[in-house]
Design a protein around this motif. Sequence first.
Motif, PDB file in Angstrom:
ATOM      1  N   GLN A 181      -1.664   0.245  -4.288  1.00  7.76           N
ATOM      2  CA  GLN A 181      -1.673  -1.020  -3.856  1.00  7.76           C
ATOM      3  C   GLN A 181      -0.403  -1.514  -2.985  1.00  7.76           C
ATOM      4  O   GLN A 181      -0.669  -2.072  -2.053  1.00  7.76           O
ATOM      5  CB  GLN A 181      -1.478  -1.757  -5.153  1.00  7.76           C
ATOM      6  N   ASN A 182       0.630  -0.720  -3.142  1.00  8.28           N
ATOM      7  CA  ASN A 182       1.682  -0.858  -2.138  1.00  8.28           C
ATOM      8  C   ASN A 182       1.529  -0.388  -0.713  1.00  8.28           C
ATOM      9  O   ASN A 182       1.647  -1.151   0.254  1.00  8.28           O
ATOM     10  CB  ASN A 182       3.105   0.120  -2.575  1.00  8.28           C
ATOM     11  N   LEU A 184      -1.766  -0.158   0.397  1.00 10.50           N
ATOM     12  CA  LEU A 184      -2.791  -0.995   0.898  1.00 10.50           C
ATOM     13  C   LEU A 184      -2.183  -2.357   1.382  1.00 10.50           C
ATOM     14  O   LEU A 184      -2.726  -2.934   2.394  1.00 10.50           O
ATOM     15  CB  LEU A 184      -3.736  -1.438  -0.218  1.00 10.50           C
ATOM     16  N   PHE A 185      -1.390  -2.994   0.664  1.00  9.58           N
ATOM     17  CA  PHE A 185      -0.661  -4.347   0.949  1.00  9.58           C
ATOM     18  C   PHE A 185       0.017  -4.015   2.413  1.00  9.58           C
ATOM     19  O   PHE A 185      -0.034  -5.094   3.091  1.00  9.58           O
ATOM     20  CB  PHE A 185       0.514  -4.416  -0.080  1.00  9.58           C
ATOM     21  N   ILE A 188      -2.392  -3.955   5.179  1.00 14.57           N
ATOM     22  CA  ILE A 188      -2.845  -5.330   5.587  1.00 14.57           C
ATOM     23  C   ILE A 188      -1.840  -6.021   6.563  1.00 14.57           C
ATOM     24  O   ILE A 188      -2.298  -6.396   7.611  1.00 14.57           O
ATOM     25  CB  ILE A 188      -3.196  -6.161   4.555  1.00 14.57           C
ATOM     26  N   LEU A 189      -0.520  -5.919   6.053  1.00 16.25           N
ATOM     27  CA  LEU A 189       0.610  -6.562   6.914  1.00 16.25           C
ATOM     28  C   LEU A 189       0.472  -5.953   8.330  1.00 16.25           C
ATOM     29  O   LEU A 189       0.704  -6.517   9.290  1.00 16.25           O
ATOM     30  CB  LEU A 189       1.896  -6.304   6.408  1.00 16.25           C
ATOM     31  N   VAL A 207      -9.507  -5.393  -0.834  1.00 16.92           N
ATOM     32  CA  VAL A 207      -8.765  -6.428  -1.843  1.00 16.92           C
ATOM     33  C   VAL A 207      -9.598  -7.481  -2.353  1.00 16.92           C
ATOM     34  O   VAL A 207      -9.669  -7.706  -3.548  1.00 16.92           O
ATOM     35  CB  VAL A 207      -7.613  -6.992  -1.162  1.00 16.92           C
TER      36      VAL A 207
ATOM     37  N   MET B   1       4.519  -8.895  -5.389  1.00 15.15           N
ATOM     38  CA  MET B   1       4.335  -8.238  -4.009  1.00 15.15           C
ATOM     39  C   MET B   1       2.953  -9.231  -3.394  1.00 15.15           C
ATOM     40  O   MET B   1       3.054  -9.732  -2.411  1.00 15.15           O
ATOM     41  CB  MET B   1       3.778  -6.671  -4.362  1.00 15.15           C
ATOM     42  N   TRP B   2       2.022  -9.146  -4.248  1.00 18.38           N
ATOM     43  CA  TRP B   2       0.631  -9.918  -3.812  1.00 18.38           C
ATOM     44  C   TRP B   2       0.921 -11.323  -3.595  1.00 18.38           C
ATOM     45  O   TRP B   2       0.458 -11.980  -2.840  1.00 18.38           O
ATOM     46  CB  TRP B   2      -0.530  -9.469  -4.357  1.00 18.38           C
TER      47      TRP B   2
END
Lengths: 246, 371
Positions: A181-182, A184-185, A188-189, A207, B1-2
């Motif tokens: 997830q990190n 992926l996050f 996106i940014l 997501v 985070m999200w």
Amino acid sequence: MASSSTSVVVSNKEKENKNTKKVTLKSSDGESFEVDESVAMESQTIKHIIEDGHYSSLALSLSVKTTMASSSTSVVVSNKEKENKNTKKVTLKSSDGESFEVDESVAMESQTIKHIIEDGCANNEIPLPNVTSGILSRVIEYCKKHKEAAGESEPSVTSYTSNSTTNPLTEWDTEFVKVDQNTLFDLILAANYLDIKGLLDLTCKTVADMMKGKTPQEIRETFHIKNDYTPEEEAEVRKENQWAFE
Amino acid sequence: MWSNLPSDLLANIFSLLPPDSLARASSSCRHWHTCAKAYPLSTASNNLAWFLAMPIQRNHTLLSCYLHNPILNNWHALSLDFLPDPVRLVGPIGSLVLIRPTISTFLQLAICNPFTRQFRHLPMLNITRTKPAVGVVMVLDSTQSVLFPCFKVFVAGGMSEAEAPRRGATYEPTLEMYDSRRDTWQIVGPMPVEFAVRLTVWTPNESVYSKGVLYWITSARAYSVMGLEIGTNTWVELNVPMAEKLEFATLVRRNGVLTLVGGICGGEACLWELVEGYNWRLVEKMPIEFGIRFLGSKTSWGSTKCVGSDKAIYLYRDLRSGMVVWREVVDKGKWEWFWVEGCCSFGGKQVQTLPIKGVLLQPSLAPSWIP
């Protein structure tokens, strides 16, 4: 390029270029392809011809039909030829100081970078203070893959939303986003900052797919979100969209 | 985070969610809730339209309407207790629904969003009339269509009130238009009396707007289609294929083209497209097995109703009977037929066999700006 059923004629053209020794490959229908000798020697068949010296003024005709490894000989030449031509490079520098040299055309998959280059502000290096090296290397991988695919067929192939059953990139894209997830996050940014539409669409859809069909509690668990509602507030919010909870 | 994801990116992700998933996601924390409501990106291209069934009940305030989820193929019930008066459905306006309060015989219109529970009356018309034809034209402005819906409503014909005790009501041969951007009605001009009569007497169904013309079809045999060319304020009349033999006929729009859906007496359900020169071309027939299943014990197509959005056409009867859907399957790039089970029970309780009027809606959970 040369089709699998042609015969290949090899001749030597040493005189033209002192630095890069070239050979000319001629297909059965008379088309000539001048390539670096090193490139032509990707083909073992041609390599042996050159090494054995059986090619000077006498054209040696190879009937490709009679050899088993016919189809593999023609493809190699074209890829390398493309690479050697016109490869202007840029250097991208990540926030943690690592430099990545990439083809300008690949870097321009990012609209942000494209504008920097077009505005003439590129100089030697383009600093990307918002992107770490780990993420930048992945982004470059994405851009390279999609640029390659665009080069081999119509430009519309790189559009993420095109017909998934015929888009050969879909599988590669699916594997590409199988990350924690990190990452992926951060992707996106980065895709947003670098303005790479295909990558942004891909990561956002990933997501969104993780959210589909889940209850609010499941979503909180998946995305590690703190529930900042009081029980009364939460009941209120659920009531707003009561229908979705039945 | 999200929870730190910038709102515009989160909104981008939300725009890819179907409304039921979005509703649940928006309930997970404050930031997500605010974002879902504040950034209603146009979801038309990402999401399928949902079938909304409004029960037709005389003079009772509706308690709920029923929604069919085309992806998960299940039904939801949506409370309509926010409506102040009993209403009848007129037609869809993107993610809003145009409705007509039934307390008055004279036409008054209102708009609502059943998801956000917003409701608002439109201003009164300039000329009061009963039973006119109502048509909706979306003003295409994709960036704003959800938050600031831009649309026009045309009202044609109807009967005006008697001016003197002896005169009796007369047909009102005028056309009025409502522009959502100005929030006012204006009289566009006169219209031919014969069209005013036809549109009033035959209680036309939902209008269809295609290529600059607003169309209505008469509600009974022998069917014919009336069209208002918006730009020039001229009227046309079209014949309908097999007009004498159709047991039901509805107009829908399919990929921007005017399409007629009709059921032939003793035969199949067919679809015709309007092509150059106002001619009709048969494009599809409902496969026999769907027709048989749809009709069930009935021997005629008479009670069939139909609605369409550009990408799907639904044939339905009442709430419990199943529906037949012809829809574009995006991945395959072609249209296919599906059977949809009716809504028989809800929350453990049996659902009554209610007559319904259906509409295809683009669900939006974000409040639109309705002045």
